[in-house]
Design an enzyme around this catalytic site. Sequence first.
Site: not given
Ligand code: SAM
Length: 286
Positions: A34, A141, A159
């Site tokens: 991303q 993932d 999250d």
């Molecule tokens: N507070 C934010 C919100 O409400 O949208 C979320 C914050 S946190 C940074 C979101 C995290 O989810 C990111 O670090 C992203 O890389 C992670 N993420 C997205 N898809 C994912 C997946 N399939 N498996 C694990 N992590 C994932």
Amino acid sequence: MSLRDGWSFETLHADYAQALKVETLLYDSETEHQRLRVFENNRFGRVLTLDGVVQTTEGDNFIYHEMLTHVPILAHGAARRVLIVGGGDGGMAREVLRHADVAHVTMVEIDAGVVEFSKQYLPGLSQGAFDDPRLELVIADGADYMRSARESFDVIIIDSTDPVGPGEVLFTDSFYGHARERLAEGGILVTQNGVPFLQPDELTNTLRAFKALFRDWGCYLASVPSYAGGPMAFGWATDGEARRTPVDVLRRRYEAAGLACDYYTPEVHRAAFALPGYVRKLLPRG
Ligand code: SAM
């Protein structure tokens, strides 16, 4: 998100955008998964965006992180093993690790770049959480992990980003089914479920899956200024009785944990489950 005339325009929604003034652009790069940006804003402090969507800010992240951790952990009352899916900025781990009784936190984050970057540019979010010996960071993932893991957890916190891009798989029935298998007896699953006024289907879809899988399902609310569009919903699912934990018991647990939150209180915890009409209408029927 586009940067225009010194403003960052978040275009998560087709017909509604929020803009934050960019005082200083500190970082702007593509990871394997991303587009990562962080910039300074005079009101919110440092702001992290992923693929143009505000993820967290120094100024108001306490609301989101306190409500997605202390509500399930204090309702549970004896959480020892916690799983965080996503949470790359470290704020969720920070709040979970405030609970001395939590023995182990597994954090499954798909993008190592977010973790490394957050350690450097947003140290105020993790506040040393990544160095806590109780934290096990898994770069994977979350859907793959949930499908193949064998551990059990007392609390599982999703999250994630919104259900677009890498986050999409974290909003599926199969993911929730696998999450249920990972819950210990009395375990609680909570999820970041968007802003129902702008993302109604996201909430309805998650709760429809929860309704089919769990005895007690629903959502609770908190308003996070940088998640524009009104209160944000947190999905709640468990086969236990934790939702009914009385305020005086929550208060006792809150004080025993030595917490001093800026948003969470036991009274706010209970009140957060009182849903306004337009959100109640999004709950799956039948
Ligand atoms: N507070 C934010 C919100 O409400 O949208 C979320 C914050 S946190 C940074 C979101 C995290 O989810 C990111 O670090 C992203 O890389 C992670 N993420 C997205 N898809 C994912 C997946 N399939 N498996 C694990 N992590 C994932």
